[in-house]
Design a protein around this motif. Structure first.
Motif, mmCIF file in Angstrom:
data_model
loop_
_atom_site.group_PDB
_atom_site.id
_atom_site.type_symbol
_atom_site.label_atom_id
_atom_site.label_comp_id
_atom_site.label_asym_id
_atom_site.label_seq_id
_atom_site.Cartn_x
_atom_site.Cartn_y
_atom_site.Cartn_z
ATOM 1 N N SER A 147 -9.998 5.304 -18.278
ATOM 2 C CA SER A 147 -11.857 6.332 -18.266
ATOM 3 C C SER A 147 -12.924 5.464 -17.470
ATOM 4 C CB SER A 147 -12.193 6.250 -20.118
ATOM 5 O OG SER A 147 -12.398 5.227 -20.629
ATOM 6 N N ALA A 148 -12.203 4.358 -17.682
ATOM 7 C CA ALA A 148 -13.468 3.394 -16.891
ATOM 8 C C ALA A 148 -13.697 4.176 -15.203
ATOM 9 C CB ALA A 148 -13.425 1.640 -17.107
ATOM 10 N N SER A 149 -12.224 4.376 -14.724
ATOM 11 C CA SER A 149 -12.012 4.609 -12.959
ATOM 12 C C SER A 149 -12.523 5.778 -12.767
ATOM 13 C CB SER A 149 -10.783 4.498 -12.646
ATOM 14 O OG SER A 149 -11.265 4.815 -11.181
ATOM 15 N N THR A 150 -13.633 6.753 -12.258
ATOM 16 C CA THR A 150 -13.552 7.964 -11.873
ATOM 17 C C THR A 150 -12.463 8.733 -11.139
ATOM 18 O OG1 THR A 150 -15.166 7.634 -9.627
ATOM 19 C CG2 THR A 150 -15.860 8.190 -11.959
ATOM 20 N N ASN A 151 -11.446 7.949 -10.393
ATOM 21 C CA ASN A 151 -10.604 8.274 -9.725
ATOM 22 C C ASN A 151 -9.023 8.459 -10.538
ATOM 23 O OD1 ASN A 151 -12.696 6.730 -7.328
ATOM 24 N ND2 ASN A 151 -10.737 8.673 -6.340
ATOM 25 N N SER A 152 -9.235 7.689 -11.779
ATOM 26 C CA SER A 152 -8.024 7.408 -12.579
ATOM 27 C C SER A 152 -7.527 9.807 -12.399
ATOM 28 C CB SER A 152 -8.192 6.851 -13.250
ATOM 29 O OG SER A 152 -6.730 7.514 -14.800
ATOM 30 N N GLN A 153 -6.049 9.749 -12.744
ATOM 31 C CA GLN A 153 -5.592 11.113 -13.394
ATOM 32 C C GLN A 153 -4.655 11.421 -13.793
ATOM 33 O OE1 GLN A 153 -5.141 13.910 -9.947
ATOM 34 N NE2 GLN A 153 -4.588 15.492 -11.399
ATOM 35 N N ASP A 154 -4.453 11.507 -15.495
ATOM 36 C CA ASP A 154 -3.827 11.482 -16.551
ATOM 37 C C ASP A 154 -2.322 12.556 -15.685
ATOM 38 O OD1 ASP A 154 -1.680 11.411 -18.287
ATOM 39 O OD2 ASP A 154 -3.346 11.298 -19.618
ATOM 40 N N ALA A 185 -4.623 2.466 -1.625
ATOM 41 C CA ALA A 185 -4.031 3.391 -1.441
ATOM 42 C C ALA A 185 -4.701 4.334 -2.210
ATOM 43 C CB ALA A 185 -2.520 2.617 -2.141
ATOM 44 N N ASN A 186 -4.512 5.005 -1.323
ATOM 45 C CA ASN A 186 -5.813 6.502 -2.684
ATOM 46 C C ASN A 186 -4.647 7.600 -3.680
ATOM 47 O OD1 ASN A 186 -7.759 6.563 -1.992
ATOM 48 N ND2 ASN A 186 -6.999 6.956 0.141
ATOM 49 N N SER A 187 -4.198 7.970 -4.479
ATOM 50 C CA SER A 187 -3.581 8.865 -5.455
ATOM 51 C C SER A 187 -2.145 8.142 -5.954
ATOM 52 C CB SER A 187 -3.691 10.013 -4.882
ATOM 53 O OG SER A 187 -5.352 11.132 -4.739
ATOM 54 N N GLN A 188 -2.285 6.803 -5.775
ATOM 55 C CA GLN A 188 -1.299 6.105 -5.757
ATOM 56 C C GLN A 188 -0.519 5.879 -7.801
ATOM 57 O OE1 GLN A 188 0.744 3.786 -3.969
ATOM 58 N NE2 GLN A 188 2.622 4.531 -6.417
ATOM 59 N N PRO A 225 6.199 4.763 -3.710
ATOM 60 C CA PRO A 225 5.995 3.371 -3.716
ATOM 61 C C PRO A 225 4.481 2.976 -2.734
ATOM 62 C CG PRO A 225 8.077 3.757 -3.278
ATOM 63 C CD PRO A 225 7.735 4.252 -2.941
ATOM 64 N N PRO A 226 3.458 1.607 -3.832
ATOM 65 C CA PRO A 226 2.696 1.671 -3.766
ATOM 66 C C PRO A 226 2.632 1.181 -1.458
ATOM 67 C CG PRO A 226 2.747 0.680 -5.109
ATOM 68 C CD PRO A 226 4.237 0.933 -5.033
ATOM 69 N N PHE A 227 3.602 0.936 -1.000
ATOM 70 C CA PHE A 227 3.767 0.026 0.535
ATOM 71 C C PHE A 227 4.010 1.496 1.099
ATOM 72 C CE2 PHE A 227 5.157 -1.198 4.711
ATOM 73 C CZ PHE A 227 3.818 -1.686 4.775
ATOM 74 N N GLN A 228 4.492 2.783 0.257
ATOM 75 C CA GLN A 228 4.755 3.945 1.662
ATOM 76 C C GLN A 228 3.525 4.782 1.632
ATOM 77 O OE1 GLN A 228 7.566 2.138 0.242
ATOM 78 N NE2 GLN A 228 9.280 2.663 1.074
ATOM 79 N N THR A 229 3.243 4.472 0.483
ATOM 80 C CA THR A 229 1.214 5.050 -0.059
ATOM 81 C C THR A 229 0.473 4.473 1.117
ATOM 82 O OG1 THR A 229 1.889 5.205 -2.328
ATOM 83 C CG2 THR A 229 -0.428 5.808 -0.847
ATOM 84 N N LEU A 230 0.270 3.264 0.998
ATOM 85 C CA LEU A 230 -0.206 3.057 2.179
ATOM 86 C C LEU A 230 -0.113 3.893 3.638
ATOM 87 C CD1 LEU A 230 -0.235 -0.976 1.199
ATOM 88 C CD2 LEU A 230 -2.357 0.464 1.193
#
Length: 413
Positions: A147-154, A185-188, A225-230
Motif C-alpha cells: 500500500s506504500a507503493s503507487t506502482n504496486s499491483q495485486d 525492472a518495471n512491473s516485476q 525473472p528480474p534479470f530478464q525483465t531488465l
C-alpha cells in the motif's frame, strides 16, 4: 567488449548488515551489487549441515523441474536424472544454519525504494520477500507494504512455494518496481510471503527473501525473472551478469562483466537447456588422472557443494588419499584437514583447479584433524547430471550470458 564496474566491495567473512549500493539509474548501463556470504560449515555440526545442504539443493532442483513441465507442457530433459522425482525427502536438522552459506545483497522494491536483502540464486527464477501482513513467522525480516507503493499491483493470485525438504512459503503475487543497484525492472512479478515455514525464519535464513537468476521456464510463478525483465526494459548495456564468489571483493555484476576481476579470455559453453544454467562439463581429474567423464551440470550459486551420483562421487574420493565415507552416511565424505588434493574440473576445454581451501569445508568437530569434503552424493541422482555449486564457482570468474544462452568461465585476477 565488456564493462568495468566503478565500485567493487569487500566481502566481510561474517556479515551483520548489507550496505545498499547507490547508483544513478541511467539507460543502458552496467553496475555491481556487493554480495557477501555469512559464515560457513566450520565447526561443530559440519557433517549434519553438509547433508541437509544437499537435501535442500536437490529439493530446489526437483521443484523447478516440476515447474518446467507445468509451464511448458513438456518434461524437463534432466527429469530422468532424479529417482522418485515427486517423492518428498525426509531427514532431521533440515536447514539448521544452512543459509549461513548463502550469497546475498541488497535490492529495493516499490516507489518508496524500501531495501531488502535477498539470496542471489542461479538455481531458481522467482523473487519473493516477506509481506507486511506476515506475522510471527517473518519476525526479524524486513517486510514489504504494497500500500506504500503507487506502482504496486495485486495480481489476485495466491501461491505456495513448497520444497521437497519441508521448507515453504505462501502468499500473494504482486507486481511492482524493483531496483537492483540502481537498475529498474518495471512491473516485476514478485511473491509477497504471508507465512514462512521455520526453515525460512530469520534465525535460519538471514536474507529477507530470494531472487532467482535462472530462466522463466523453471519459474514457479511462471513469470519473467528480474534479470530478464531488465533486459526487456532495455536498461542493460549487455544481457550478461557476472559473479565473483570469493573471500574478498565478491560481487554480482549486472549488464556485463567486471574486467578488473578476471584475466584472459572466457571459456564459453552453450547451455544444453535454457531453464537451469545447464551445460556439460568435460570431466573431473585427481592428480592428473580422470575419475569422472563428461556429464551435464547445473551451475548453481544457491548450492554450496559439488553434488553427484553415488558411483561418480565414490570414484572421485577413491582417488583422494585419506578420504572416507562419513560414519553412518556413505554419501558424505571426510578428508584429512591438512590434505591438499589436486582436483580439477574441465569445462569448455579449460581445466579449473579446485583449491584445497574451497574443497575443505572445515573440521567435523572442534579441534578435529578430519574435515568435511566439499563434494557429496545424492542417492536419487542417476548420473545424468551433477550440481556444481560454490565449491566450483569460487575458483573462477563466471559470466552468465542470457542473450547468447551460454555460460563462461575465466581466471580470477
Amino acid at each position: 567488449m565488456y564493462f568495468l564496474s566503478a565500485l567493487v566491495f569487500a566481502l566481510l567473512p561474517l556479515l551483520t548488515a548489507v550496505v545498499p549500493l547507490v547508483v544513478l539509474p541511467l539507460p543502458s548501463q552496467s553496475t555491481a551489487v556487493p554480495i557477501a556470504k555469512r559464515g560457513g560449515l566450520k565447526g561443530v555440526g559440519g557433517l549434519s549441515k553438509s547433508r541437509s545442504l544437499v537435501r535442500h539443493s536437490m529439493a530446489k532442483i526437483k521443484t523447478r523441474i516440476t515447474a518446467h513441465k507445468k509451464n511448458t507442457g513438456m518434461g524437463h530433459p534432466l527429469a530422468g536424472g532424479i529417482k522418485h522425482l515427486g517423492k518428498r525427502d525426509t531427514g532431521s536438522n533440515l536447514l539448521t544454519d544452512d543459509s549461513a552459506l548463502l550469497w546475498y545483497g541488497s535490492i529495493s522494491i516499490g516507489t518508496q525504494a524500501d531495501s531488502f536483502t535477498v539470496d542471489f540464486d542461479t538455481g531458481s527464477s522467482d523473487l519473493f520477500v516477506p509481506s507486511s501482513n506476515c506475522q510471527s513467522s517473518c519476525s526479524g525480516h524486513k517486510t514489504y507494504d504494497p500500500s506504500a507503493s503507487t506502482n504496486s499491483q495485486d495480481l489476485g493470485v495466491s501461491f505456495e512455494l513448497t520444497f521437497g525438504d519441508g521448507s515453504s512459503g505462501r502468499g500473494e503475487k504482486f507486481s511492482d518496481v524493483v531496483r537492483i543497484a540502481g537498475l529498474t525492472a518495471n512491473s516485476q512479478v514478485l511473491g509477497l510471503v504471508t507465512e514462512y515455514s521455520i526453515e525460512f525464519q530469520s534465525t535460519q535464513f538471514p536474507p529477507d527473501g530470494l531472487m532467482g537468476l535462472g530462466f522463466e521456464s523453471i519459474s514457479v510463478f511462471n513469470a519473467s525473472p528480474p534479470f530478464q525483465t531488465l533486459i526487456s526494459d532495455k536498461v542493460l548495456t549487455s544481457p550478461i551478469f557476472g559473479f565473483k564468489l570469493a573471500t574478498s571483493a565478491s560481487e554480482l555484476f549486472l549488464g556485463g562483466v567486471n574486467d578488473a576481476l578476471f584475466t584472459g579470455d572466457f571459456a564459453w559453453v552453450p547451455l544444453s537447456n535454457a531453464g537451469f544454467w545447464q551445460a556439460p562439463f568435460d570431466g573431473i581429474s585427481v592428480d592428473g588422472n580422470s575419475v569422472v567423464g563428461q556429464t551435464e551440470a547445473i551451475f548453481d550459486t544457491g548450492s554450496t557443494q559439488i553434488i553427484g551420483d553415488p558411483d561418480g562421487i565414490r570414484a572421485l574420493f577413491a582417488a583422494i588419499p585419506g578420504a572416507s565415507p562419513s560414519a553412518g552416511d556413505d554419501n558424505s565424505y571426510t578428508i584429512p584437514c591438512d590434505l591438499n588434493p589436486s582436483i580439477s574440473i574441465s569445462v569448455g576445454g579449460r581445466e579449473v583447479e579446485i583449491s584445497p581451501a574451497s574443497f575443505n569445508l572445515g573440521p567435523v568437530s572442534e579441534g578435529s584433524s578430519t574435515c568435511v569434503a566439499g563434494a557429496s552424493a545424492d542417492p536419487n541422482l542417476t548420473g545424468l547430471f551433477w550440481i556444481l555449486g560454490d565449491v566450483f564457482l569460487q575458483n573462477v570468474y563466471s559470466a552468465w550470458d542470457v542473450g547468447n544462452v551460454r555460460i563462461g568461465f575465466a581466471t580470477l585476477s
